[in-house]
Design a protein around this motif. Structure first.
Motif, PDB file in Angstrom:
ATOM      1  N   CYS A  43      -6.608 -12.292   3.644  1.00 47.61           N
ATOM      2  CA  CYS A  43      -6.343 -10.909   4.289  1.00 47.61           C
ATOM      3  C   CYS A  43      -7.347 -10.045   3.211  1.00 47.61           C
ATOM      4  O   CYS A  43      -7.015  -8.572   3.593  1.00 47.61           O
ATOM      5  CB  CYS A  43      -5.027 -10.628   4.018  1.00 47.61           C
ATOM      6  N   CYS A  65      -1.127 -13.722  -3.380  1.00 45.00           N
ATOM      7  CA  CYS A  65      -1.279 -12.486  -2.553  1.00 45.00           C
ATOM      8  C   CYS A  65       0.029 -11.801  -2.318  1.00 45.00           C
ATOM      9  O   CYS A  65       0.960 -12.544  -1.702  1.00 45.00           O
ATOM     10  CB  CYS A  65      -2.119 -12.760  -1.372  1.00 45.00           C
ATOM     11  N   CYS A  68       0.167 -10.981   2.001  1.00 50.00           N
ATOM     12  CA  CYS A  68       0.458 -12.006   3.004  1.00 50.00           C
ATOM     13  C   CYS A  68       0.969 -13.509   2.290  1.00 50.00           C
ATOM     14  O   CYS A  68       1.310 -14.247   2.977  1.00 50.00           O
ATOM     15  CB  CYS A  68      -1.082 -12.614   3.811  1.00 50.00           C
TER      16      CYS A  68
HETATM   17 ZN   LIG Z   1      -3.520 -12.224   1.600  1.00 54.36          ZN
END
Ligand SMILES: [Zn+2]
Length: 110
Positions: A43, A65, A68
């Motif tokens: 992302c 992350c 996401c």
């Molecule tokens: Zn991500």
């Protein structure tokens, strides 16, 4: 020789002291491979978190992350205590995600 190196995303800074250019090169290579991941490859979010999970007395090193929840898993070299990012996907191939993946509910590729 003293080198100050800042990661691409400006979040981490390391000072490397070495006796030779070769040593400096090696130290930088090790640092960059593990710590210079600037964004999630799924992302492109730059808010990443270092995570260590302990399962059955084994430590698993991951970069997660915060947006996401994809992660990049790190493998551990058998000696020397160093890490490397696992860039291959579950089929053993390289793809555009560069090792970033989401947990698929099955057996994690540890
Ligand atoms: Zn991500």
């Amino acid at each position: 020789m003293k080198i100050n190196y800042t990661t691409k995303n400006q979040r981490l800074n390391v000072e490397i002291n070495s006796d030779s250019v070769k040593d400096a090169f090696k130290e930088l290579a090790i640092f960059q491979e593990v710590f210079d991941e600037d964004s999630c490859q799924l992302c492109h979010n730059e808010e990443l978190q270092f995570v260590v999970r302990t399962v059955d007395r084994n430590d698993f090193y991951e970069l997660k992350c915060k947006k996401c929840f994809a992660k990049l898993a790190y493998g551990q070299h058998k000696s020397g205590g160093s890490l490397f990012p696992k860039r291959k996907n579950s089929e053993g191939n390289y793809d555009n995600n560069q090792g970033w993946h989401k947990w698929n509910g099955g057996n994690e590729n540890v």
